[in-house]
Design a protein around this motif. Structure first.
Motif, PDB file in Angstrom:
ATOM      1  N   HIS A 143       5.527  -4.747   1.408  1.00  0.00           N
ATOM      2  CA  HIS A 143       4.961  -6.099   0.908  1.00  0.00           C
ATOM      3  C   HIS A 143       3.613  -5.812   0.120  1.00  0.00           C
ATOM      4  N   HIS A 152      -1.527  -8.711   9.718  1.00  0.00           N
ATOM      5  CA  HIS A 152      -0.908  -9.818   8.594  1.00  0.00           C
ATOM      6  C   HIS A 152       0.010 -10.886   9.355  1.00  0.00           C
ATOM      7  N   ALA A 162       4.437 -11.742   5.149  1.00  0.00           N
ATOM      8  CA  ALA A 162       4.759 -10.857   6.165  1.00  0.00           C
ATOM      9  C   ALA A 162       6.292 -10.484   6.417  1.00  0.00           C
ATOM     10  N   ARG A 163       6.941 -11.707   6.357  1.00  0.00           N
ATOM     11  CA  ARG A 163       8.566 -11.661   6.645  1.00  0.00           C
ATOM     12  C   ARG A 163       9.333 -10.885   5.573  1.00  0.00           C
ATOM     13  N   ASP A 197      -0.269   1.536   8.661  1.00  0.00           N
ATOM     14  CA  ASP A 197       0.558   0.493   8.856  1.00  0.00           C
ATOM     15  C   ASP A 197      -0.480  -0.594   9.338  1.00  0.00           C
ATOM     16  N   ASP A 198      -0.842  -1.624   8.276  1.00  0.00           N
ATOM     17  CA  ASP A 198      -1.586  -2.656   8.634  1.00  0.00           C
ATOM     18  C   ASP A 198      -0.742  -4.102   9.023  1.00  0.00           C
ATOM     19  N   SER A 199       0.490  -4.063   9.412  1.00  0.00           N
ATOM     20  CA  SER A 199       1.326  -5.271   9.202  1.00  0.00           C
ATOM     21  C   SER A 199       0.723  -6.240  10.463  1.00  0.00           C
ATOM     22  N   HIS A 200       0.444  -5.380  11.508  1.00  0.00           N
ATOM     23  CA  HIS A 200      -0.054  -6.298  12.612  1.00  0.00           C
ATOM     24  C   HIS A 200      -1.350  -7.014  12.192  1.00  0.00           C
ATOM     25  N   ARG A 253       6.329  -5.022   4.866  1.00  0.00           N
ATOM     26  CA  ARG A 253       5.191  -4.498   5.825  1.00  0.00           C
ATOM     27  C   ARG A 253       3.927  -4.184   5.092  1.00  0.00           C
ATOM     28  N   HIS A 254       2.742  -4.310   5.329  1.00  0.00           N
ATOM     29  CA  HIS A 254       1.502  -4.175   4.766  1.00  0.00           C
ATOM     30  C   HIS A 254       0.877  -2.566   5.241  1.00  0.00           C
TER      31      HIS A 254
END
Length: 85
Positions: A73, A29, A35-36, A24-27, A39-40
């Motif tokens: 996302h 981005h 991002a809203r 999970d790379d969301s942090h 998640r990435h």
């Protein structure tokens, strides 16, 4: 919202991978406009199902396996057949 464990479960069921890593790379981005919306994730997967397939065909198999999961996302895919370097 989809979690890395959901992606891992779906890919294991669909592709029977010999190797699978989901991150999970969301942090990375935070603040990114999209991002809203979700998640990435990054996926590294090796599966005999990829033997003889092009990169595009391999990615299609991954996307097909994740089609029912909401909230993804962006997805970075490294899809390999066993023995690919």
């Amino acid at each position: 919202m989809t979690a890395a464990q959901d992606i891992e479960r779906a890919l294991r069921a669909a592709l029977e991978p010999s190797e699978l890593q989901v991150r999970d790379d969301s942090h990375l981005h935070a603040g990114h406009a999209g991002a809203r919306e979700g998640r990435h994730f990054s996926v590294r997967v090796a599966s005999a199902r990829f033997n003889g397939l092009s990169r595009v065909a391999r990615h299609r198999l991954v996307y097909d396996a994740l089609r029912s999961l909401p909230g993804i996302h962006a997805l970075a895919i490294d899809a390999r057949a066993p023995g690919d370097s």
